[in-house]
Each structure stands twice: as C-alpha cells, then as structure tokens.
Enzyme design. Structure first.
Site: not given
Length: 288
Positions: A102, A106
C-alpha cells in the site's frame, strides 16, 4: 495443454485495450466504481469530476476498475474547506488480500484557519508503521492541487504539485520487502476524530456537515495495467522510461527542502517508538 495462438492473441488485445483506455483522457465513469457511501459519492460533469461527502451517518469512497503493477499516477484534489477537524480524506494504492502492499496519501483535517496534515505511509508485504507527516505550503482546500505517485522497481516517490515530498527506495538488498503486488487506486472520506486532529482532542463538528472533497484530472498515462496475469507495459511501444526513473539532483534538492521545512514527523527518527533501533530502511533514507 498449451494455450492456442488465438487465445494468446486475445489476451494481448485485452491488455492493449486496457492500456489505451488508461492512457486516454480522464473519465471517472470509465475508470472508477463507487465503492461505498451511496449518494454521498457522485460522478458529475459527464465523468470529469467526483465529489465524496461525509455526514454523521457515513462517509464515501471510490476505487479504480484497473489494477496497476508499477506506474505514474496523478490526481487533482480539492479538500474540505473550513472546519474539517476530525475528517480524513484518503488517496492511495492498495493490493488485495491480507498481506498487502500500500502507498498512502492521507489528509488530516483541522480547525478553520489551521493547516491540514499530510500523512503518508508505505506498507510492503503487510508491514506498515512507516509514517511521515508534512505541513503543506499552501491551502489545499482553496483550489485543486496535483498529488502523484511514482512507483517502479527502483523507487516510490510521493509528489505534491510535481514537488517530491517523500521517497521509499527498493531496499530488498538489505532484507526490506518491496511493493510488487498489483494494486488498485482508492479514495475515501471518513470520520476519524478519535485520532485525526491533535491526537483526537478536537472532535468533528457535525453542524458543519456534509464535508466534501472533490477530484478531477485523473491520469494514468504512464501506468502498467495488470490484467489476465500480464502487464500492458510489455505491449506499449516506448514511453516506459519512467520504469527506471529515479530522482535527479534537482529533484533531490527539492526533497531536502521539503524535509527541512515542511516535515513534522518521521518514523525514522522516533527513538521512543523504536527503542531497539529504527527499521533498517531508515539507515539509507536518512542520507538523501
């Protein structure tokens, strides 16, 4: 039984079509599916714009139809304006399965007039805990800005408006797993007021809902679509120089500027968190 030439040719045509699709102008109807949130996620303007909204009942999200195995991916985002405290907007690549790879952007909201926190992380073969955080040098809610991921076999680079803010190099030579699983692109907005703003001290003000993030100009021109267990990059003639790109001296200087002036947290220097020593990749990443 060996595959026939016709079936091999059909797979090649499928891959070529996928590659051409990903290289065309952005259309969210064509490239993405709404993943959750119902009417809170909307594709507008004939596929040119997506909005994701969060209210007290639910957030929302979308995901790419294609899987990618290496690529340069760009998206323009305009974040929640005003009091966004407690909210998190995500934009990331992630593989399927429990042992995931991943690459995370964010955006942690804040009170009106206070800066967003850009929170980044990298998971390789299921292991994360590689957080780095930054203050952006502009207001990401005032206008659209471009957030990009370069991922090839040598390095991963996070970019903000073409400025590199983070690099994670391939360090398999010292035993650090590298990201080699096909991944989809995801984005979402959700409530995380237990931790997102000042460690959870500031809660979401639901009187300000709905909180809305907007997306446009998705580009995956230089990305390898993974389909039928094969990569489209094997079919594209030329245009794949990015597969071996690394930061040049000018870009590395810009990265150093970001680290000196905008970085507010780096797991590689968090001795309290890692009392027995920081992870092995930190020994290389500190010398950029």
């Amino acid at each position: 039984m060996a595959a026939s030439p016709y079936s091999i040719f059909a797979v090649q045509l499928l891959l070529l079509a996928s590659w051409m699709l990903s290289s065309s102008s952005s259309n969210f109807n064509q490239d993405f599916n709404i993943a959750w949130g119902g009417g809170r996620a909307r594709i507008l303007n004939n596929g040119e714009l997506v909005t994701l909204s969060l209210d007290k009942a639910s957030g929302s999200g979308f995901r790419s139809k294609n899987l990618y195995l290496f690529g340069k991916i760009d998206m323009q985002l305009k974040l929640v304006p005003g009091n966004s405290a407690g909210t998190v907007t995500t934009y990331y690549l992630s593989s399927e399965g429990s042992v995931r790879d991943e690459i995370d952007f964010e955006f942690l909201g804040n009170l009106t007039g206070e800066p967003y926190t850009l929170h980044t992380n990298v998971y390789s073969h299921g292991k994360g805990e590689r957080e780095q955080q930054f203050r952006l040098w502009f207001d990401p809610a005032a206008d659209f800005h471009t957030y990009s991921i370069l991922w090839n076999s040598k390095t991963i680079v996070f970019y903000v408006d073409q400025t590199p803010v983070r690099e994670f190099k391939n360090m398999e030579s010292i035993g650090v797993p590298y990201l080699r699983q096909p991944m989809r692109l995801f984005s979402s907005i959700w409530n995380a007021d237990e931790w997102a703003t000042r460690g959870g001290l500031i809660k979401t003000d639901w009187t300000q809902a709905p909180f809305t993030t907007s997306y446009r100009n998705f580009r995956a021109d230089n990305a390898c679509v993974w389909a039928a267990k094969a990569s489209s990059c094997g079919l594209a003639a030329g245009g794949n120089a990015w597969l071996s790109v690394e930061l040049d001296a000018k870009s590395r200087g810009r990265l150093r500027w970001v680290r000196r002036n905008q970085m507010i947290y780096d797991y590689c220097v968090d001795g309290k968190r890692f009392p027995r020593g920081v992870p092995p990749e930190c020994k290389l990443n500190l010398h950029i």
